[in-house]
Design a protein around this motif. Sequence first.
Motif, mmCIF file in Angstrom:
data_model
loop_
_atom_site.group_PDB
_atom_site.id
_atom_site.type_symbol
_atom_site.label_atom_id
_atom_site.label_comp_id
_atom_site.label_asym_id
_atom_site.label_seq_id
_atom_site.Cartn_x
_atom_site.Cartn_y
_atom_site.Cartn_z
ATOM 1 N N ARG A 126 49.581 81.082 74.807
ATOM 2 C CA ARG A 126 48.680 82.213 75.125
ATOM 3 C C ARG A 126 48.054 82.826 73.874
ATOM 4 N NH1 ARG A 126 50.392 81.577 79.794
ATOM 5 N NH2 ARG A 126 52.572 81.789 80.399
ATOM 6 N N ILE A 127 47.966 82.033 72.808
ATOM 7 C CA ILE A 127 47.338 82.562 71.591
ATOM 8 C C ILE A 127 45.824 82.533 71.823
ATOM 9 C CG2 ILE A 127 46.967 82.181 69.127
ATOM 10 C CD1 ILE A 127 49.747 80.683 69.181
ATOM 11 N N GLY A 128 45.237 83.698 71.825
ATOM 12 C CA GLY A 128 43.824 83.761 72.202
ATOM 13 C C GLY A 128 42.936 84.284 71.095
ATOM 14 N N GLY A 129 41.664 84.404 71.405
ATOM 15 C CA GLY A 129 40.693 84.979 70.491
ATOM 16 C C GLY A 129 39.648 85.693 71.318
ATOM 17 N N ARG A 130 38.428 85.840 70.802
ATOM 18 C CA ARG A 130 37.370 86.442 71.627
ATOM 19 C C ARG A 130 36.011 85.986 71.152
ATOM 20 N NH1 ARG A 130 35.133 91.287 69.285
ATOM 21 N NH2 ARG A 130 36.339 91.851 67.422
ATOM 22 N N LEU A 131 35.089 86.047 72.049
ATOM 23 C CA LEU A 131 33.705 85.689 71.735
ATOM 24 C C LEU A 131 32.824 86.786 72.309
ATOM 25 C CD1 LEU A 131 31.675 83.512 70.743
ATOM 26 C CD2 LEU A 131 31.745 82.567 73.049
ATOM 27 N N THR A 132 32.060 87.426 71.437
ATOM 28 C CA THR A 132 31.172 88.489 71.937
ATOM 29 C C THR A 132 29.782 88.327 71.315
ATOM 30 O OG1 THR A 132 31.983 89.919 70.163
ATOM 31 C CG2 THR A 132 32.896 90.299 72.342
ATOM 32 N N LEU A 142 32.719 85.131 66.917
ATOM 33 C CA LEU A 142 33.880 84.395 67.421
ATOM 34 C C LEU A 142 35.091 84.791 66.582
ATOM 35 C CD1 LEU A 142 35.199 82.118 69.127
ATOM 36 C CD2 LEU A 142 34.415 80.496 67.382
ATOM 37 N N VAL A 143 36.148 85.220 67.259
ATOM 38 C CA VAL A 143 37.370 85.592 66.549
ATOM 39 C C VAL A 143 38.486 84.644 66.989
ATOM 40 C CG1 VAL A 143 39.071 87.413 66.126
ATOM 41 C CG2 VAL A 143 36.666 88.005 66.447
ATOM 42 N N THR A 144 39.087 83.962 66.019
ATOM 43 C CA THR A 144 40.192 83.045 66.341
ATOM 44 C C THR A 144 41.453 83.479 65.601
ATOM 45 O OG1 THR A 144 39.653 81.554 64.525
ATOM 46 C CG2 THR A 144 38.580 81.104 66.626
ATOM 47 N N ASP A 472 51.905 87.900 66.557
ATOM 48 C CA ASP A 472 50.777 88.292 65.692
ATOM 49 C C ASP A 472 51.173 88.306 64.215
ATOM 50 O OD1 ASP A 472 49.188 88.592 67.895
ATOM 51 O OD2 ASP A 472 49.505 90.759 68.049
ATOM 52 N N GLU A 473 52.467 88.538 63.966
ATOM 53 C CA GLU A 473 52.945 88.585 62.583
ATOM 54 C C GLU A 473 52.780 87.232 61.887
ATOM 55 O OE1 GLU A 473 54.757 91.362 61.086
ATOM 56 O OE2 GLU A 473 53.961 92.500 62.776
ATOM 57 N N TYR A 474 52.624 86.178 62.680
ATOM 58 C CA TYR A 474 52.543 84.814 62.126
ATOM 59 C C TYR A 474 51.154 84.214 62.301
ATOM 60 C CZ TYR A 474 57.489 85.468 61.788
ATOM 61 O OH TYR A 474 58.713 85.981 61.454
ATOM 62 N N LEU A 475 50.186 85.059 62.624
ATOM 63 C CA LEU A 475 48.820 84.571 62.842
ATOM 64 C C LEU A 475 47.842 85.349 61.971
ATOM 65 C CD1 LEU A 475 49.007 84.378 66.740
ATOM 66 C CD2 LEU A 475 48.772 82.415 65.206
ATOM 67 N N ASN A 476 46.929 84.627 61.347
ATOM 68 C CA ASN A 476 45.817 85.268 60.639
ATOM 69 C C ASN A 476 44.607 85.337 61.564
ATOM 70 O OD1 ASN A 476 47.082 85.626 58.174
ATOM 71 N ND2 ASN A 476 46.456 83.613 57.395
ATOM 72 N N ILE A 477 43.836 86.367 61.393
ATOM 73 C CA ILE A 477 42.604 86.500 62.182
ATOM 74 C C ILE A 477 41.456 85.889 61.397
ATOM 75 C CG2 ILE A 477 40.924 88.201 62.991
ATOM 76 C CD1 ILE A 477 43.325 89.980 63.706
ATOM 77 N N LYS A 478 40.653 85.070 62.073
ATOM 78 C CA LYS A 478 39.455 84.528 61.420
ATOM 79 C C LYS A 478 38.218 84.893 62.244
ATOM 80 C CE LYS A 478 39.178 80.443 59.310
ATOM 81 N NZ LYS A 478 39.288 78.963 59.229
ATOM 82 N N TYR A 479 37.212 85.385 61.557
ATOM 83 C CA TYR A 479 35.933 85.719 62.206
ATOM 84 C C TYR A 479 34.936 84.619 61.865
ATOM 85 C CZ TYR A 479 31.222 87.820 61.835
ATOM 86 O OH TYR A 479 29.877 88.047 61.864
ATOM 87 N N ILE A 480 34.342 84.022 62.873
ATOM 88 C CA ILE A 480 33.344 82.968 62.657
ATOM 89 C C ILE A 480 32.010 83.498 63.189
ATOM 90 C CG2 ILE A 480 32.713 80.577 63.214
ATOM 91 C CD1 ILE A 480 35.789 80.116 63.664
#
Length: 484
Positions: A126-132, A142-144, A472-480
């Motif tokens: 269920r690791i998600g991101g978003r697209l707006t 795009l956020v991954t 979340d502590e083990y995930l980096n956020i990336k903005y594309i």
Amino acid sequence: MTDPALLSAVPTGIWIGGAAREASNGGRFDVVNPATGDVLATVADATVADATVALTAAVAVQPSWAVTPPRERAEILRRAWEIIRERADDFADLITLEMGKPLAESHGEVAYGGEFLRWFAEEAVRIGGRLTAAPSGNGRILVTREPVGPTLAVTPWNFPLAMGTRKIGPALAAGCTIIVKPAEDTPLTMLLLAQVFADAGLPDGVLSVVPTRSAPAVVGALMTDRRLRKVSFTGSTAVGKKLIAQSAEQVLRTSMELGGNAPFIVFDDADIGAAVEGAVAAKMRNGGQACTAANRILVDNRIRDEFTTALCARIDAITVGPGHDDGVSLGPLINARQRDAVSTLVDEAVAAGARVYTGGAAVDRPGFFYQPTLLDEVPAGSSILDEEIFGPVAVITGFDTETEAIEAANGTDHGLAAYFYTRDLDRASRVAAAIEAGMVGVNRGMISDPAAPFGGVKHSGLGSEGGSEGIDEYLNIKYIALTS
Ligand code: NAD
């Protein structure tokens, strides 16, 4: 009764690349049974060179582990949880042998600790991101989320399984490789867990376990290696502060689960019987050696005598002894140093005028036992009111008003767990909001749940473990930035 084959089945080497190996200098150290003082096993004593090999193995498999389908990562975690359940007796036995808690509590830790693997197996997919759409109309956002990368976990001895699985579960679910540096008092449980992960099909190199007696050197070397990307620590605030400072050099992501000084407030409208049971659970479980342990029991002066008398009777009913013995509800402390530290805190308080209702001394027998103890009338300023006791010593202080209770509860640098008992719903929501802590138990003395975020504020730490927040502590956020 311990299965004689158990200790010989536990790996006692450094776990790297899916197998146990000796230390590069051949060193080993003793693991001691705190109920007897006898040596249980010797374990390879990892050097900086060994830890560096573990990091090299982690770095080598990090790219392939990161792109392993989440479903596959989830299935390995779930399989590991199933094996822990199948081997629950072995794990519980081993925890009691090396850490000392009563066998029933060890079974509780096995269920709790194992559950982090099932929980994060379910979170892995269920690791998600978003697209707006960009509000300006200029393209899309795009956020991954991506795995942080090779992680170092440094764990304490008080929950030898759960403090490891609480980090390994989310790290593996997120796609991170992980090196665990277990506490030197209790490395065996984590080594057995490494074997379980190998049996569950975890690729070699994804998980390493590096027991060592040279924690500052080994941890320091890994943290200054530019290939490491994160450190997750559970332990004392003093060591946590050092690691936060060291983490600056490589700008590491950090998760810090540090010490507590939990207040346990009993208001005059509480169900006193329930509050006594809650206080015993929050104070005496794990021999008081829990970061969430009730350190300061604050009782409304109007019910203080009644509460104290009932708590004293309940504490007098506790049976102290080796955790494998039937009927024992309080085991030894982890080592002589810890027992002596508890003794010193109590002796100082008593010398300053505290009243001893029951207990107040070490138990004269082999191992590291301390009597379950109840103190009242401890003078303000005593160390026992400010320091984490980490032993079976309940300390009562009185208050007259709700405001006074909240001020006392918050009058510490720590902010991990807090508990209070009341039957007034308005008061419950008011006090829960006013307390400076990461976790608040309302009319309950046990709060830990793998599905809930565990963590502190102030000097008790940074970040959360468990819950949907834990990964979340083990995930980096990336903005594309997309053009369309
Ligand atoms: P500790 O800080 O002495 O040791 C914890 C770990 O850090 C061990 O693995 C130890 O080997 C390692 N370590 C010690 N000194 C180090 C250094 N200079 N550099 C790198 N690593 C080092 O704590 P402990 O006595 O094992 O555990 C008890 C403490 O842990 C208590 O303060 C308790 O409140 C805390 N704790 C917190 C939580 C939480 O989630 N907040 C949970 C359990 C325990």
